[in-house]
Structure formats: structure tokens, C-alpha cells
Design a protein around this motif. Structure first.
Motif, mmCIF file in Angstrom:
data_model
loop_
_atom_site.group_PDB
_atom_site.id
_atom_site.type_symbol
_atom_site.label_atom_id
_atom_site.label_comp_id
_atom_site.label_asym_id
_atom_site.label_seq_id
_atom_site.Cartn_x
_atom_site.Cartn_y
_atom_site.Cartn_z
ATOM 1 N N MET A 1 13.187 -7.815 -17.797
ATOM 2 C CA MET A 1 13.098 -6.938 -16.636
ATOM 3 C C MET A 1 12.823 -7.748 -15.363
ATOM 4 O O MET A 1 13.451 -7.516 -14.323
ATOM 5 C CB MET A 1 12.005 -5.892 -16.845
ATOM 6 N N LYS A 2 11.887 -8.664 -15.451
ATOM 7 C CA LYS A 2 11.553 -9.489 -14.286
ATOM 8 C C LYS A 2 12.767 -10.291 -13.835
ATOM 9 O O LYS A 2 13.037 -10.414 -12.629
ATOM 10 C CB LYS A 2 10.395 -10.417 -14.603
ATOM 11 N N THR A 3 13.513 -10.828 -14.794
ATOM 12 C CA THR A 3 14.706 -11.606 -14.451
ATOM 13 C C THR A 3 15.737 -10.730 -13.738
ATOM 14 O O THR A 3 16.351 -11.153 -12.744
ATOM 15 C CB THR A 3 15.328 -12.202 -15.721
ATOM 16 N N LYS A 4 15.910 -9.505 -14.222
ATOM 17 C CA LYS A 4 16.877 -8.596 -13.604
ATOM 18 C C LYS A 4 16.477 -8.257 -12.171
ATOM 19 O O LYS A 4 17.332 -8.223 -11.269
ATOM 20 C CB LYS A 4 16.997 -7.313 -14.430
ATOM 21 N N VAL A 5 15.202 -7.992 -11.962
ATOM 22 C CA VAL A 5 14.735 -7.660 -10.617
ATOM 23 C C VAL A 5 14.837 -8.869 -9.702
ATOM 24 O O VAL A 5 15.269 -8.755 -8.539
ATOM 25 C CB VAL A 5 13.288 -7.126 -10.666
ATOM 26 N N ASP A 6 14.469 -10.036 -10.203
ATOM 27 C CA ASP A 6 14.615 -11.270 -9.404
ATOM 28 C C ASP A 6 16.067 -11.487 -9.019
ATOM 29 O O ASP A 6 16.376 -11.873 -7.877
ATOM 30 C CB ASP A 6 14.095 -12.474 -10.192
ATOM 31 N N ASN A 7 16.970 -11.238 -9.954
ATOM 32 C CA ASN A 7 18.402 -11.417 -9.676
ATOM 33 C C ASN A 7 18.894 -10.437 -8.620
ATOM 34 O O ASN A 7 19.775 -10.770 -7.812
ATOM 35 C CB ASN A 7 19.221 -11.253 -10.955
ATOM 36 N N TYR A 8 18.345 -9.225 -8.624
ATOM 37 C CA TYR A 8 18.731 -8.241 -7.605
ATOM 38 C C TYR A 8 18.459 -8.785 -6.206
ATOM 39 O O TYR A 8 19.318 -8.685 -5.311
ATOM 40 C CB TYR A 8 17.979 -6.933 -7.820
ATOM 41 N N PHE A 9 17.279 -9.369 -6.009
ATOM 42 C CA PHE A 9 16.936 -9.901 -4.685
ATOM 43 C C PHE A 9 17.768 -11.139 -4.350
ATOM 44 O O PHE A 9 18.192 -11.313 -3.197
ATOM 45 C CB PHE A 9 15.440 -10.211 -4.622
ATOM 46 N N LYS A 10 18.011 -11.978 -5.332
ATOM 47 C CA LYS A 10 18.803 -13.185 -5.091
ATOM 48 C C LYS A 10 20.253 -12.849 -4.772
ATOM 49 O O LYS A 10 20.832 -13.393 -3.822
ATOM 50 C CB LYS A 10 18.737 -14.104 -6.311
ATOM 51 N N GLU A 11 20.834 -11.964 -5.554
ATOM 52 C CA GLU A 11 22.243 -11.613 -5.357
ATOM 53 C C GLU A 11 22.484 -10.892 -4.040
ATOM 54 O O GLU A 11 23.555 -11.025 -3.438
ATOM 55 C CB GLU A 11 22.717 -10.741 -6.526
ATOM 56 N N ASN A 12 21.494 -10.133 -3.592
ATOM 57 C CA ASN A 12 21.643 -9.400 -2.330
ATOM 58 C C ASN A 12 21.008 -10.121 -1.149
ATOM 59 O O ASN A 12 20.986 -9.589 -0.036
ATOM 60 C CB ASN A 12 21.020 -8.013 -2.479
ATOM 61 N N LYS A 13 20.524 -11.341 -1.415
ATOM 62 C CA LYS A 13 19.913 -12.195 -0.382
ATOM 63 C C LYS A 13 18.833 -11.438 0.395
ATOM 64 O O LYS A 13 18.829 -11.373 1.625
ATOM 65 C CB LYS A 13 20.990 -12.725 0.571
ATOM 66 N N LEU A 14 17.906 -10.862 -0.369
ATOM 67 C CA LEU A 14 16.830 -10.067 0.213
ATOM 68 C C LEU A 14 15.485 -10.738 -0.048
ATOM 69 O O LEU A 14 15.271 -11.354 -1.096
ATOM 70 C CB LEU A 14 16.824 -8.660 -0.394
ATOM 71 N N ASP A 15 14.591 -10.586 0.897
ATOM 72 C CA ASP A 15 13.224 -11.053 0.733
ATOM 73 C C ASP A 15 12.381 -9.865 0.273
ATOM 74 O O ASP A 15 12.283 -8.865 0.984
ATOM 75 C CB ASP A 15 12.683 -11.592 2.065
ATOM 76 N N PRO A 16 11.770 -9.945 -0.906
ATOM 77 C CA PRO A 16 11.016 -8.789 -1.424
ATOM 78 C C PRO A 16 9.787 -8.410 -0.607
ATOM 79 O O PRO A 16 9.190 -7.364 -0.849
ATOM 80 C CB PRO A 16 10.620 -9.242 -2.836
ATOM 81 N N LYS A 17 9.407 -9.220 0.381
ATOM 82 C CA LYS A 17 8.248 -8.913 1.218
ATOM 83 C C LYS A 17 8.615 -8.591 2.666
ATOM 84 O O LYS A 17 7.727 -8.408 3.499
ATOM 85 C CB LYS A 17 7.259 -10.086 1.203
ATOM 86 N N VAL A 18 9.898 -8.544 2.946
ATOM 87 C CA VAL A 18 10.329 -8.331 4.333
ATOM 88 C C VAL A 18 11.414 -7.256 4.396
ATOM 89 O O VAL A 18 12.408 -7.326 3.669
ATOM 90 C CB VAL A 18 10.872 -9.632 4.958
ATOM 91 N N HIS A 19 11.205 -6.265 5.246
ATOM 92 C CA HIS A 19 12.235 -5.281 5.583
ATOM 93 C C HIS A 19 11.840 -4.699 6.933
ATOM 94 O O HIS A 19 10.852 -3.987 7.048
ATOM 95 C CB HIS A 19 12.340 -4.183 4.539
#
Length: 347
Positions: A1-19
Motif C-alpha cells: 500500500m505504501k509503495t502504491k501511494v508513493d508511486n501516485y505522488f511520484k508519477e503525478n509529480k506531486l509533493d505530499p506536503k504542498v498544495h
């Protein structure tokens, strides 16, 4: 699960702490709370308008609490100074201690979710006397609990006042039920006591210079009740119900279960498809995403909740979610009703 969520942010070039849209919303919450407060006192002689603005003030104070909640999990940017400033704002705007919140919520609840004797959210302040409610089988049953599903919805309106008083008690005793509170440093002492004094000064003494004290109390009471009910909805419904698991350590005081699996079984999401509830609950309706990925900005929870739900299905775990906020409230009230019956007393 952690790998899938990490991949979501990497593939979409998103910072999980910034929006940045989320940060704009945070600013608007503070601004609207301040403006609503000012208008409530400005129109104090027009009770209809002052009542409306006081309710708005309370609603956006609840939104400020969700911002403080996010900062306490270090989700708002990567800058510790930002987390600290938001924390100080929590003491100032809400009159409750962010320091105590860290101990109860981060150190206690998130680590030991629904574990009897360890999660401070489900342990009474004084285990030797009857608590105001019974939410687990291990609590002794008293006849008054027969009516707790009726009187607790009233008492939830005092949640804010109760929190402001009990955090002072927690500082004096250096404990939050089962959780030890670390000694405060000089800065934390200033924030705690300075925040309390400034909160009282701004809430009571400043408006008292322009109107009678009964009006000041009335407007503050409306604000507090509105914020309390909203926050009770957010924080009581996801874990305090009969659909989730309530854990007890074994004879060696250990839990023989994977931590993440425990979080899945002890958590119920609600209204995850609703834009309104996701926005104005601080995405707490995506509770499982929050418990599994607390360091991710809540704005991203709607994107990662489907990943979590799918992974749960792949591994044969039950992902629990109800469709509406009202259904979540019903589940909590049903739990209070069930635990209030004498047939379930004393474990």
C-alpha cells in the motif's frame, strides 16, 4: 500500500506536503473566523445578525482546528516553523493547548488506536469513578448510561469548554489518562499560559468594553457550541462505533497483529464521495487515509483513499465506509445506545 501511494505522488509529480489551493483555504478559514467574530460583536444589538455571525464564527473556528490538526501531523509544508506558528494560533484562537493535543492525539491515539488502556481517546480521565459515557465493554455499567444516546448529543456542545479546562488539568498532573506528558520548556510554558490569557482577553474582556457581559457570554456560547458540535461530528464518528474493532492487549500486554491491519479494522470512513464533507471536515471523513498516511496533506486523501480501499480488498481486509455523514452519526449513537444497555455490562 505504501509503495502504491508513493508511486501516485511520484508519477503525478506531486509533493505530499504542498498544495497551494489548500493553503489558500487555510487562510480563508482564519480570515472568515476573524471577520465573523468582528461582525457578531459589531451587530450585537441586532440579535438575528449577531446570532448568524456567531454561528459562522464557531463554524470557522472548527475549520481552524482542522488546520491545527494538519500542522500537528507536520503536513503543511516541510518547514517546522510553519507548524509551530499554526500551533501557536491554535492556543490563541481556540484557547486549547496544541502541546496537550500532540500528546493525546499524536503520541496516544494514532499509535494505540482503540486499544483498551492505551488510547487516551477511549480512557476516562478518572478510571475510579463513572465516566459521563460508556463506549467500551470494559467500563462498569451504571443505570444513567441507559440514556447516554440522548444526553451525550447535548453534552457534545460543551466539548470545546471541556477541552480548555482538561488540558490545564493535564499540565498540572503531567498525564492524559494513560499517556505521560513531557515537561514543558520555557517557550511551551509561555505559549500555554500566554495563549490561555490572550484567548480570554480577546474573547471576553475586549468585547465587554463595548457591550454588556451577558451579550458577550451569549455570542461566545454560540460560537463554542457550533465549533464543538462540528468537531464532535468529525472526531467521534470514525472510531467510536460498533462496526469497528475495539482491542485488548493479551496477557503479556502485547498486540499480536500488524499495526496497519489494526488501523484498517479500527476505522470507519464516511461520505468520502462528498466534496462538502471532505472540504469542511478537513478530509477527516477519509479517516483511514489519515491514520495510515498522517504526514500527507489531507487535500490528497480523496486521491489515495481508492488506492487504500483496493489494497484492502486485494489482501482480504474489510474496508469500512458509510455513504453519508448522517449514517456515521447514526452509527455512533447506536453504539452509545448499545453500550448503555445492562446486558452488555462489565465486559
Amino acid at each position: 500500500m505504501k509503495t502504491k501511494v508513493d508511486n501516485y505522488f511520484k508519477e503525478n509529480k506531486l509533493d505530499p506536503k504542498v498544495h497551494y489551493w489548500a493553503f489558500l483555504h487555510y487562510f480563508l478559514y482564519y480570515a472568515t473566523a476573524v471577520i465573523s467574530c468582528a461582525l457578531a460583536f459589531k451587530f450585537h444589538e441586532q440579535w438575528i445578525w449577531s446570532t448568524v455571525f456567531a454561528i459562522s464564527w464557531g463554524f470557522f473556528c472548527a475549520q481552524i482546528a482542522t488546520v491545527s490538526h494538519d500542522a500537528s501531523h507536520f503536513t503543511i509544508t516541510h518547514n517546522p516553523l510553519v507548524w509551530k506558528i499554526v500551533g501557536i494560533g491554535h492556543d490563541l484562537f481556540l484557547g486549547a493547548s496544541i502541546y496537550i493535543w500532540h500528546h493525546q492525539h499524536i503520541i496516544g491515539h494514532h499509535v494505540y488506536t482503540n486499544i483498551d488502556g492505551y488510547d487516551p481517546d477511549i480512557v476516562p480521565i478518572n478510571t475510579e469513578v463513572a465516566d459521563v459515557r460508556r463506549i467500551k465493554d470494559t467500563q462498569k455499567w451504571y443505570p444513567v448510561y441507559l440514556y447516554q444516546h440522548l444526553y451525550m448529543p447535548v453534552l457534545y456542545g460543551f466539548l470545546g469548554v471541556k477541552t480548555k479546562l482538561t488540558d490545564t488539568y493535564n499540565i498540572i498532573t503531567m498525564r492524559i489518562t494513560t499517556t505521560h506528558v513531557n515537561p514543558l520548556n520555557k517557550f511551551q510554558i509561555v505559549v500555554f499560559f500566554g495563549g490561555k490569557l490572550m484567548h480570554l482577553f480577546l474573547r471576553l474582556f475586549v468585547p465587554y468594553m463595548f457591550m454588556n457581559f451577558s451579550t458577550v457570554i451569549y455570542l461566545n456560547a454560540l460560537c463554542e457550541a457550533t465549533a464543538s458540535y462540528w468537531l464532535a461530528l468529525l472526531f467521534e464518528t470514525s472510531h467510536d462505533n460498533s462496526a469497528v474493532e475495539w482491542y485488548k492487549p493479551d496477557e503479556n500486554n502485547k498486540m499480536n497483529m500488524d499495526w496497519a491491519e489494526m488501523q484498517v479494522a479500527a476505522t470507519q470512513d464516511w461520505a468520502t464521495d462528498s466534496w462538502f464533507w471532505t472540504k469542511f471536515s478537513g478530509a477527516i471523513n477519509h479517516q483511514l487515509a489519515h491514520h495510515l498516511f498522517p504526514a500527507v496533506l489531507p487535500h490528497y486523501y480523496p486521491a489515495i483513499t481508492p488506492i487504500i480501499a483496493q489494497t484492502c480488498r486485494e489482501y482480504g481486509l474489510k474496508y469500512q465506509c458509510v455513504d453519508t455523514a448522517w449514517k456515521a452519526v447514526e452509527c455512533h449513537l447506536d453504539h452509545l445506545h448499545n453500550l448503555g444497555q445492562p446486558k452488555r455490562k462489565d465486559g
